[in-house]
Design a protein around this motif. Structure first.
Motif, mmCIF file in Angstrom:
data_model
loop_
_atom_site.group_PDB
_atom_site.id
_atom_site.type_symbol
_atom_site.label_atom_id
_atom_site.label_comp_id
_atom_site.label_asym_id
_atom_site.label_seq_id
_atom_site.Cartn_x
_atom_site.Cartn_y
_atom_site.Cartn_z
ATOM 1 N N ARG A 94 -1.728 -57.858 -87.820
ATOM 2 C CA ARG A 94 -2.659 -57.056 -87.016
ATOM 3 C C ARG A 94 -3.990 -57.783 -86.860
ATOM 4 O O ARG A 94 -4.593 -57.756 -85.791
ATOM 5 C CB ARG A 94 -2.858 -55.691 -87.672
ATOM 6 C CG ARG A 94 -3.768 -54.798 -86.871
ATOM 7 C CD ARG A 94 -3.702 -53.382 -87.326
ATOM 8 N NE ARG A 94 -4.725 -52.598 -86.678
ATOM 9 C CZ ARG A 94 -4.992 -51.351 -86.949
ATOM 10 N NH1 ARG A 94 -4.279 -50.713 -87.867
ATOM 11 N NH2 ARG A 94 -5.939 -50.698 -86.328
ATOM 12 N N GLU A 174 -0.843 -47.063 -87.228
ATOM 13 C CA GLU A 174 -1.396 -46.977 -85.876
ATOM 14 C C GLU A 174 -1.245 -45.567 -85.306
ATOM 15 O O GLU A 174 -2.132 -45.083 -84.606
ATOM 16 C CB GLU A 174 -0.737 -48.018 -84.978
ATOM 17 C CG GLU A 174 -1.114 -49.434 -85.388
ATOM 18 C CD GLU A 174 -0.367 -50.507 -84.637
ATOM 19 O OE1 GLU A 174 -0.132 -50.338 -83.428
ATOM 20 O OE2 GLU A 174 -0.035 -51.526 -85.261
ATOM 21 N N LYS A 178 -4.387 -43.242 -84.252
ATOM 22 C CA LYS A 178 -4.470 -42.627 -82.929
ATOM 23 C C LYS A 178 -4.722 -41.133 -83.065
ATOM 24 O O LYS A 178 -5.558 -40.563 -82.373
ATOM 25 C CB LYS A 178 -3.202 -42.873 -82.117
ATOM 26 C CG LYS A 178 -3.306 -42.307 -80.704
ATOM 27 C CD LYS A 178 -2.011 -42.410 -79.937
ATOM 28 C CE LYS A 178 -2.080 -41.823 -78.553
ATOM 29 N NZ LYS A 178 -2.891 -40.649 -78.350
#
Length: 192
Positions: A94, A174, A178
């Motif tokens: 990442r 992730e 979000k």
């Protein structure tokens, strides 16, 4: 019939949103200063990658990382490498994709009787003590105590707890991020 079901669904969603906002508001208003964290003298430091003692930061300091991952560990010398390989593989990838992404992994050895600290320290030596830190507790405090020690020693704007058994799948972070971003705006003084 369909419009009634649609109205009920919209009403249910609105009530859930209001409840979440109310809970967040009450939590913000009633929050007090964080309690003092008692540390044994040896628990105030971590060993850097060269084996030298450095003082641990405080959660009261301004965050310098985007993400802290706290890993409470008790007698996890066998399971920890699988979890660390997956976590650091994901986090490093990442960071390659987004060089502005910063992280740290804090392994809190909760007074293990095996080689958990030594196994974790090898990751510190490989990735550096800016990315991997090992806190070795003098005596077992239980999972909650280990998590608390890691959280209070973290530098991340967001703090995630992950078990050493590998139950957390790191690409799922992730989705969590979000979801948290969708709950914005947060008050500036709150660390999640």
């Amino acid at each position: 019939m369909v419009p009634l079901l649609l109205q009920l669904a919209v009403l249910g969603a609105a009530l859930a949103a209001v409840a979440l906002i109310l809970i967040s508001f009450v939590a913000f208003i009633t929050a007090t200063e964080m309690p003092h964290l008692h540390r044994q003298e040896d628990e105030k430091f971590f060993l850097n990658a060269r084996g030298q003692r450095e003082a641990l930061p405080s959660i009261r300091d301004s965050p310098t990382k985007q993400l802290s991952v706290v890993v409470p560990s008790y007698n996890e010398e066998k399971r920890l490498p699988v979890m660390m390989d997956e976590a650091l593989g994901y986090l490093e990838e990442r960071q390659k994709q987004d060089p502005t992404f910063t992280y740290e992994v804090i392994v809190v050895d909760d007074g293990s009787k095996d080689e958990t600290s030594k196994v974790a320290f090898k990751y510190c030596q490989k990735y550096g003590s800016d990315k991997v830190r090992v806190i070795t507790l003098v005596k077992n405090r239980g999972k909650g105590g280990a998590i608390r020690m890691g959280v209070f020693s973290s530098r991340g704007k967001k703090i995630l707890m992950a078990d050493a058994d590998g139950a957390t799948k790191f690409p799922d972070i992730e989705k969590l991020e979000k979801g948290l971003n969708d709950l914005q705006p947060w008050p500036v003084s709150i660390r999640i």
